[in-house]
Design a protein around this motif. Structure first.
Motif, short mmCIF file in Angstrom:
data_model
loop_
_atom_site.label_atom_id
_atom_site.label_comp_id
_atom_site.label_asym_id
_atom_site.label_seq_id
_atom_site.Cartn_x
_atom_site.Cartn_y
_atom_site.Cartn_z
N ARG A 105 0.84 -1.21 0.00
CA ARG A 105 0.00 0.00 0.00
C ARG A 105 0.88 1.26 0.00
NH1 ARG A 105 -1.19 3.74 3.74
NH2 ARG A 105 0.18 2.62 5.15
N GLN A 123 1.62 3.63 -3.33
CA GLN A 123 1.08 5.00 -3.30
C GLN A 123 2.20 6.01 -3.50
OE1 GLN A 123 -3.00 4.08 -0.84
NE2 GLN A 123 -1.52 5.37 0.17
N GLU A 182 11.43 12.20 -11.82
CA GLU A 182 10.23 11.70 -11.12
C GLU A 182 9.76 10.39 -11.75
OE1 GLU A 182 9.97 13.45 -8.65
OE2 GLU A 182 10.17 15.57 -9.13
N LYS A 239 -4.23 5.36 -3.39
CA LYS A 239 -4.17 6.82 -3.38
C LYS A 239 -2.85 7.31 -3.99
CE LYS A 239 -6.96 7.49 0.80
NZ LYS A 239 -7.40 6.15 1.20
N SER A 298 -1.86 13.96 -1.92
CA SER A 298 -2.85 15.03 -2.06
C SER A 298 -2.28 16.25 -2.79
CB SER A 298 -3.34 15.45 -0.67
OG SER A 298 -2.23 15.69 0.19
N ASP A 306 9.21 19.26 -2.97
CA ASP A 306 10.38 18.37 -2.92
C ASP A 306 11.07 18.49 -1.57
OD1 ASP A 306 11.07 17.12 -5.82
OD2 ASP A 306 9.99 18.99 -5.99
N ASN A 361 10.66 13.54 4.47
CA ASN A 361 9.99 12.25 4.64
C ASN A 361 10.91 11.10 4.17
OD1 ASN A 361 8.37 10.09 3.06
ND2 ASN A 361 6.87 10.86 4.51
N MET A 405 1.07 17.28 3.16
CA MET A 405 1.65 16.07 2.56
C MET A 405 2.06 15.04 3.61
SD MET A 405 4.23 17.63 -0.27
CE MET A 405 5.08 16.12 -0.65
N GLY A 412 0.50 14.02 6.00
CA GLY A 412 -0.61 13.18 6.44
C GLY A 412 -1.32 13.73 7.66
N SER A 417 -4.09 9.13 12.73
CA SER A 417 -3.39 8.38 11.69
C SER A 417 -3.44 6.88 12.00
CB SER A 417 -1.93 8.87 11.63
OG SER A 417 -1.13 7.95 10.95
N PRO A 418 -4.40 6.16 11.39
CA PRO A 418 -4.60 4.75 11.76
C PRO A 418 -3.42 3.85 11.41
CG PRO A 418 -5.94 5.35 9.85
CD PRO A 418 -5.34 6.61 10.37
N ARG A 419 -2.58 4.26 10.46
CA ARG A 419 -1.50 3.38 9.99
C ARG A 419 -0.21 3.52 10.81
NH1 ARG A 419 -3.72 -0.20 6.42
NH2 ARG A 419 -4.87 0.85 4.76
N LYS A 451 7.86 3.17 9.04
CA LYS A 451 8.06 4.61 9.27
C LYS A 451 9.03 4.73 10.44
CE LYS A 451 3.61 6.96 8.53
NZ LYS A 451 2.44 7.46 9.28
N ASN A 456 4.02 11.29 11.45
CA ASN A 456 3.61 12.39 10.55
C ASN A 456 3.90 13.76 11.20
OD1 ASN A 456 2.56 10.18 9.23
ND2 ASN A 456 0.42 10.84 9.29
#
Ligand code: BYC
Length: 307
Positions: free
Chosen positions: A32, A36, A71, A102, A105, A125, A131, A193, A195, A201-203, A213, A217
């Motif tokens: 996932r 994404q 990219e 997804k 955004s 960027d 991140n 960006m 999140g 944040s469920p993940r 991670k 976030n």
């Protein structure tokens, strides 16, 4: 037993490799997130591609072309890394087209002026680097190695954007206004960006446990804001947040409330350009079908020759 030794390996900072045993949920979580990420790189070519033919000089055009090609390359590394988890590129692209997967955004906002190329390079960027530097230490080997190469290229992207903003900010009053306008429009979407807030944040729970991670976030968002405020000051632009101020006790900048309604609306497909971005991707994919068929046929013939 298998789960325990898997977690021990993670805790000992040893990378998980494609043929290692892994829990199904770890595999799904990675497919996932990584797919994404790949889709974001590829869809992210559209807002910038919009300005290639209108770049203000040959130098600017060459740099922007190189960046957009990078990219595409990032997308390829990430799709290949995701395929090591046992899913095909065709399935991943299908999930994107069916809106089951997804992409970031940020790419659902329009690019209205040349200054937006500056704002994207500098802020988008810039956020991506914060991140991705963190993700270089992610627990899955192929993802971690892809990040190392991607980060080197992202630093060049961030610098080209900052250069555009700096040049415009010290240009005519009209150019400075364009730069400020681009910053005004891209600031909030850029910090989105990272999140949702950690509490929403469920993940994040599993992602941190499995060291997919390495920072949450909110930690990453704060780090990006702390780095960027001084950069805006140096070029004389104002970040559009009246609540932004240095907090001596925390050793960080405090900042204002994000518009979470806007964030979720864009994430759920209702941003200013969601429909346009997806339609463009589908058309390019359909138009490219003959290339994929020709490549498959070539591979088939080569195999016949070898056997
Ligand atoms: N946009 O529990 P959460 C680049 C979704 S840079 C859309 O916090 P997670 C580029 C999230 O997917 C951009 N959706 O999730 C730069 C989840 O939904 P699902 C790409 C978002 O995964 C310049 C739900 O909200 N970078 O490519 O722990 C030029 C709940 O969120 C967003 C990456 O993808 C968002 N902003 O954290 C060109 C980096 N935020 O999946 C290209 C890798 C959240 O459950 N990804 N959602 O349906 C990550 O680090 C993490 O996946 C995120 C989200 C921080 C993005």
């Amino acid at each position: 037993m298998l789960e325990e030794s898997f977690q021990e390996q993670i805790d000992a900072e040893r990378k998980i490799e494609p043929k290692d045993w892994m829990p199904d949920d770890y595999r799904k979580h990675l497919i996932r997130q990584m797919s994404q990420h790949a889709h974001s790189e590829v869809i992210g070519m559209q807002p910038e591609g919009n300005w290639i033919t209108r770049a203000p000089s040959l130098r600017a055009k060459m740099i922007l072309l190189a960046k957009v090609q990078d990219e595409a390359g990032h997308g390829l590394y990430l799709y290949s890394a995701t395929e090591t988890l046992g899913i095909s590129r065709e399935e991943l692209v299908q999930q994107l087209h069916e809106e089951k997967a997804k992409y970031s955004s940020i790419f659902n906002y329009p690019t209205l002026s040349w200054a937006d190329m500056g704002a994207i390079g500098w802020l988008v960027d810039g956020a991506a680097i914060v991140n991705q530097v963190s993700l270089q230490r992610t627990s899955y080997g192929p993802y971690s190695r892809a990040m190392v190469k991607i980060c080197k290229e992202e630093s060049f992207h961030q610098r080209q954007g900052y250069e555009i903003m700096a040049e415009m900010a010290k240009g005519t009053a009209e150019q400075k206004e364009m730069a400020q306008d681009a910053l005004n429009r891209f600031w909030w979407p850029s910090i989105m960006m990272f999140g949702p807030q950690d509490s929403d944040s469920p993940r994040t729970g599993n992602a941190m446990k499995w060291k997919i991670k390495r920072q949450t976030n909110d930690e990453l968002r704060q780090s990006f804001i702390d780095k960027t405020v001084g950069q805006a000051e140096v070029i004389g632009l104002t970040i559009p947040d009246p609540d932004l101020k240095w907090n001596e006790d925390r050793g960080h900048y405090d900042f204002g409330e994000m518009n979470w309604e806007e964030f979720w609306s864009v994430v759920n497909g209702n941003g200013p350009c969601n429909k346009q971005r997806l339609a463009h991707h589908k058309k390019a994919h359909d138009d490219g079908e003959w290339v994929r068929n020709a490549a498959k046929e070539y591979a088939r013939k080569q195999e016949l020759l070898l056997n």
